[in-house]
Design an enzyme around this catalytic site. Structure first.
Site, PDB file in Angstrom:
ATOM      1  N   ASP A 134       1.854  19.522 -21.296  1.00  0.00           N
ATOM      2  CA  ASP A 134       1.061  18.303 -21.424  1.00  0.00           C
ATOM      3  C   ASP A 134       1.872  17.400 -22.351  1.00  0.00           C
ATOM      4  O   ASP A 134       1.862  17.575 -23.562  1.00  0.00           O
ATOM      5  CB  ASP A 134      -0.323  18.618 -22.012  1.00  0.00           C
ATOM      6  CG  ASP A 134      -1.145  17.354 -22.189  1.00  0.00           C
ATOM      7  OD1 ASP A 134      -2.380  17.470 -22.298  1.00  0.00           O
ATOM      8  OD2 ASP A 134      -0.571  16.254 -22.227  1.00  0.00           O
ATOM      9  N   TYR A 192       0.823  -1.200   0.000  1.00  0.00           N
ATOM     10  CA  TYR A 192       0.000   0.000   0.000  1.00  0.00           C
ATOM     11  C   TYR A 192       0.862   1.256   0.000  1.00  0.00           C
ATOM     12  O   TYR A 192       0.523   2.261  -0.608  1.00  0.00           O
ATOM     13  CB  TYR A 192      -0.923   0.005   1.229  1.00  0.00           C
ATOM     14  CG  TYR A 192      -1.935   1.122   1.187  1.00  0.00           C
ATOM     15  CD1 TYR A 192      -1.708   2.338   1.828  1.00  0.00           C
ATOM     16  CD2 TYR A 192      -3.124   0.965   0.459  1.00  0.00           C
ATOM     17  CE1 TYR A 192      -2.628   3.354   1.766  1.00  0.00           C
ATOM     18  CE2 TYR A 192      -4.048   1.983   0.402  1.00  0.00           C
ATOM     19  CZ  TYR A 192      -3.797   3.182   1.055  1.00  0.00           C
ATOM     20  OH  TYR A 192      -4.712   4.201   0.981  1.00  0.00           O
ATOM     21  N   PHE A 204     -19.516  15.188 -25.784  1.00  0.00           N
ATOM     22  CA  PHE A 204     -19.206  14.254 -26.866  1.00  0.00           C
ATOM     23  C   PHE A 204     -19.168  12.811 -26.357  1.00  0.00           C
ATOM     24  O   PHE A 204     -19.374  11.871 -27.114  1.00  0.00           O
ATOM     25  CB  PHE A 204     -17.866  14.611 -27.533  1.00  0.00           C
ATOM     26  CG  PHE A 204     -16.715  14.725 -26.573  1.00  0.00           C
ATOM     27  CD1 PHE A 204     -16.458  15.922 -25.915  1.00  0.00           C
ATOM     28  CD2 PHE A 204     -15.902  13.629 -26.299  1.00  0.00           C
ATOM     29  CE1 PHE A 204     -15.412  16.027 -25.001  1.00  0.00           C
ATOM     30  CE2 PHE A 204     -14.862  13.725 -25.387  1.00  0.00           C
ATOM     31  CZ  PHE A 204     -14.609  14.938 -24.733  1.00  0.00           C
ATOM     32  N   PHE A 208      -7.577  21.314 -25.160  1.00  0.00           N
ATOM     33  CA  PHE A 208      -7.991  19.910 -25.149  1.00  0.00           C
ATOM     34  C   PHE A 208      -9.143  19.806 -24.158  1.00  0.00           C
ATOM     35  O   PHE A 208      -9.173  20.490 -23.132  1.00  0.00           O
ATOM     36  CB  PHE A 208      -6.864  18.929 -24.782  1.00  0.00           C
ATOM     37  CG  PHE A 208      -7.381  17.527 -24.868  1.00  0.00           C
ATOM     38  CD1 PHE A 208      -7.668  16.810 -23.720  1.00  0.00           C
ATOM     39  CD2 PHE A 208      -7.685  16.957 -26.095  1.00  0.00           C
ATOM     40  CE1 PHE A 208      -8.230  15.534 -23.813  1.00  0.00           C
ATOM     41  CE2 PHE A 208      -8.243  15.695 -26.188  1.00  0.00           C
ATOM     42  CZ  PHE A 208      -8.516  14.982 -25.053  1.00  0.00           C
ATOM     43  N   THR A 209     -10.060  18.931 -24.418  1.00  0.00           N
ATOM     44  CA  THR A 209     -11.351  18.884 -23.717  1.00  0.00           C
ATOM     45  C   THR A 209     -11.195  18.768 -22.202  1.00  0.00           C
ATOM     46  O   THR A 209     -11.623  19.648 -21.452  1.00  0.00           O
ATOM     47  CB  THR A 209     -12.178  17.686 -24.240  1.00  0.00           C
ATOM     48  OG1 THR A 209     -11.377  16.503 -24.103  1.00  0.00           O
ATOM     49  CG2 THR A 209     -12.542  17.866 -25.707  1.00  0.00           C
ATOM     50  N   LYS A 213      -1.097   7.025 -23.573  1.00  0.00           N
ATOM     51  CA  LYS A 213      -0.604   7.269 -24.932  1.00  0.00           C
ATOM     52  C   LYS A 213       0.859   6.888 -24.978  1.00  0.00           C
ATOM     53  O   LYS A 213       1.191   5.726 -25.186  1.00  0.00           O
ATOM     54  CB  LYS A 213      -0.819   8.733 -25.347  1.00  0.00           C
ATOM     55  CG  LYS A 213      -2.276   9.075 -25.628  1.00  0.00           C
ATOM     56  CD  LYS A 213      -3.081   9.185 -24.353  1.00  0.00           C
ATOM     57  CE  LYS A 213      -4.336   9.954 -24.487  1.00  0.00           C
ATOM     58  NZ  LYS A 213      -5.105  10.011 -23.221  1.00  0.00           N
ATOM     59  N   ARG A 229     -14.363  15.233 -33.661  1.00  0.00           N
ATOM     60  CA  ARG A 229     -13.517  16.243 -33.040  1.00  0.00           C
ATOM     61  C   ARG A 229     -13.879  17.599 -33.672  1.00  0.00           C
ATOM     62  O   ARG A 229     -13.049  18.239 -34.336  1.00  0.00           O
ATOM     63  CB  ARG A 229     -12.031  15.954 -33.231  1.00  0.00           C
ATOM     64  CG  ARG A 229     -11.558  14.664 -32.572  1.00  0.00           C
ATOM     65  CD  ARG A 229     -11.247  14.768 -31.105  1.00  0.00           C
ATOM     66  NE  ARG A 229     -12.368  14.755 -30.191  1.00  0.00           N
ATOM     67  CZ  ARG A 229     -12.223  14.592 -28.865  1.00  0.00           C
ATOM     68  NH1 ARG A 229     -11.028  14.430 -28.345  1.00  0.00           N
ATOM     69  NH2 ARG A 229     -13.282  14.591 -28.065  1.00  0.00           N
TER      70      ARG A 229
HETATM   71  C1  LIG Z   1      -3.432  15.759 -25.013  1.00  0.00           C
HETATM   72  C2  LIG Z   1      -4.205  15.042 -23.963  1.00  0.00           C
HETATM   73  C3  LIG Z   1      -5.078  13.985 -24.282  1.00  0.00           C
HETATM   74  O1  LIG Z   1      -5.190  13.603 -25.574  1.00  0.00           O
HETATM   75  C4  LIG Z   1      -5.809  13.345 -23.245  1.00  0.00           C
HETATM   76  C5  LIG Z   1      -6.764  12.312 -23.509  1.00  0.00           C
HETATM   77  N1  LIG Z   1      -7.041  12.013 -24.766  1.00  0.00           N
HETATM   78  C6  LIG Z   1      -7.925  11.151 -25.197  1.00  0.00           C
HETATM   79  C7  LIG Z   1      -8.764  10.328 -24.296  1.00  0.00           C
HETATM   80  C8  LIG Z   1      -8.089  11.035 -26.645  1.00  0.00           C
HETATM   81  O2  LIG Z   1      -8.888  10.178 -27.106  1.00  0.00           O
HETATM   82  O3  LIG Z   1      -7.413  11.814 -27.369  1.00  0.00           O
HETATM   83  C9  LIG Z   1      -5.611  13.791 -21.914  1.00  0.00           C
HETATM   84  C10 LIG Z   1      -6.353  13.165 -20.745  1.00  0.00           C
HETATM   85  O4  LIG Z   1      -5.762  11.921 -20.474  1.00  0.00           O
HETATM   86  P1  LIG Z   1      -6.625  10.683 -19.924  1.00  0.00           P
HETATM   87  O5  LIG Z   1      -7.519  10.261 -21.059  1.00  0.00           O
HETATM   88  O6  LIG Z   1      -7.426  11.170 -18.714  1.00  0.00           O
HETATM   89  O7  LIG Z   1      -5.606   9.626 -19.559  1.00  0.00           O
HETATM   90  C11 LIG Z   1      -4.737  14.817 -21.651  1.00  0.00           C
HETATM   91  N2  LIG Z   1      -4.055  15.434 -22.661  1.00  0.00           N
END
Ligand SMILES: CC1=C(O)/C(=C\N=C(/C)C(=O)O)C(COP(=O)(O)O)=CN1
Length: 455
Positions: free
Chosen positions: A214, A71, A447, A123-124, A257, A381
């Protein structure tokens, strides 16, 4: 770009099945013409997102088996810290369950209500967390980023004039931080140049403003610098990534990513004061500072994937696959965002369906049509993703796009050919495609869960 073979051999496969047109018509209706609401079993080739959809390597799966599920104080956390230190150059790490967990914490830490946050296109989830912390996002990206046809090699760049103008207008003390995304997702996975990073650093230093990044697709951005920016051709993407990060004070990472994992994220920084504040918040929202909402095995998989994602052979193939799909579509006259970016081909839905107004939701409609044609799942998008402003009005982004997002190490170019053939077929009968309207509009990040019907 010379075709290269996948720099790996496939050791495990997951069967996929092609549905019938009748099954897809039922599925998209049940999903309210929103590809996010489709069931995975009803999808043939899933290009919804590159987030969390990568295939892990044998080394990552081995690391999972060695995960330390203590933990507090787990070895797995130490492995992640070492990987971030050795590959990104930051001494301090705060793990979170995924990127938006990190966005939540850093927004609370750096933003005082009423402050402003300039960045290279929205970004969203990033903008939403900045707003929830009381901040206002300002887009300071170069104009070319909003032009699908512009061939600017670094469309993710920050416009120094726009940034300086905002500082002059609101005062440096009212800017919480500058956020530079590498690459810029909503512009088409477009990179930022090293020269621009240095220039933004100089502005921030002169005004005493924090420069945050980011870094979600950092490895892909580094590869573009290597291949497009003078002076970097002989450098490895890994060394370029470290140089990029030497110019920023800290980063937000969605490990889903460019760390090649299915879940995970983190904050990394040099300022111990930010680390201490992150640790105060992480125990409230994510878990202990040494696991941040993740299992120990996830931390170990992310530590390995972070390093693997910086490999040049992997990046050349990965980005080459995006270019391959883009070139097939361009050659057939399909309008796409040029040049193709790091993680996806973005269809220019406004040009593709130029008989529809943006308020008839062309990108949402095109994504549904592609699915109906072939079972390929893409993502809207455009105006739907852009949401409503603080007056409740629909935002009208210049870019109305459909994203064909390629997961990492999952599909071959044979799959890309199926995708290209489908999009070309839909393009040939584009005049028959009508618009969509909301039948249910979710209030936040609409979305994800809104539903639509043909007009
Ligand atoms: C540039 C950027 C992103 O592209 C992003 C998440 N992107 C998604 C889910 C996408 O489909 O592009 C996020 C959020 O990460 P998360 O999906 O919570 O692990 C932050 N910055």
């Amino acid at each position: 770009m010379a075709a290269i073979a996948e720099p790996y051999r496939i050791k495990m496969v997951e069967p996929i099945t092609l549905t019938t047109r009748a099954q897809r018509e039922e599925a998209i209706r049940a999903a309210g013409y929103n590809t996010f609401l489709l069931r995975s079993d009803d999808v043939y080739i899933d290009l919804l997102t590159d987030s969390g959809t990568s295939a892990m390597s044998d080394r990552q799966w081995s690391a999972l088996m060695l995960g330390d599920e203590a933990y507090a104080g787990a070895r797995s956390f130490d492995h992640l810290v070492a990987a971030v230190r050795d590959n990104y150059g930051f001494p301090y790490v705060c793990p979170t369950h995924q990127g938006r967990g990190a966005e939540h914490l850093i927004s609370k830490i750096l933003i005082r209500p009423g402050q402003h946050v300039p960045g290279n296109m929205y970004f969203t989830t990033t903008r939403l967390h900045q707003e929830l912390a009381g901040g206002t996002f300002h887009d300071v990206i170069i104009d070319e980023a909003h032009d699908p046809g512009s061939l600017h090699p670094f469309k993710g760049n920050i416009d120094i004039g726009k940034l300086e103008a905002l500082v002059a207008k609101v005062g440096a003390e009212n800017i919480a931080y500058v956020n530079v995304a590498v690459t810029v997702n909503m512009a088409g996975g477009q990179p930022v140049s090293m020269e621009n990073l240095r220039a933004v650093r100089e502005v921030c230093d002169r005004h005493g403003i924090i420069l945050w990044s980011d870094a979600t697709r950092l490895a892909e951005n580094a590869w573009f610098i290597k291949h497009r920016e003078p002076g970097y051709a002989d450098r490895s993407s890994a060394s370029i990534a470290r140089e990029m990060l030497s110019h920023v004070d800290g980063l937000t990472m969605s490990g889903k990513k460019d760390c090649l994992v299915n879940i995970g994220g983190f904050l990394a920084m040099r300022d111990e004061r930010i680390l201490l504040k992150a640790r105060e918040l992480v125990v409230v929202y994510e878990g202990m500072p040494t696991y941040g909402g993740l299992a120990g095995r996830d931390l170990d998989a992310m530590a390995v994937g972070l390093h693997e994602a910086l490999d040049d052979d992997y990046l050349t193939h990965r980005i080459g696959q995006v270019a391959y799909l883009g070139e097939r579509l361009s050659a057939a006259g399909v309008p796409i965002v040029r040049p193709t970016g790091g993680h996806a081909v973005f269809l220019d839905a406004a040009a593709f369906l130029d008989h529809l107004s943006q308020d008839e939701l062309p990108a949402q409609s095109l994504a549904a049509e592609i699915y109906l044609d072939s079972g390929v799942r893409a993502m809207e998008r455009g105006i739907v993703s852009a949401g409503r402003d603080d007056q409740g009005r629909n935002r009208h982004p210049k870019l109305e796009l459909v994203r064909l997002t390629i997961p990492r190490r999952v599909y071959t170019n044979s799959h890309m050919d199926v995708v290209a053939d489908s999009v070309i077929r839909v393009h040939e009968r584009r005049r028959d495609i009508g618009g969509l309207e909301f039948v249910y509009e979710s209030p936040t990040l609409r979305f994800f869960t809104s539903r639509f019907a043909p007009i």
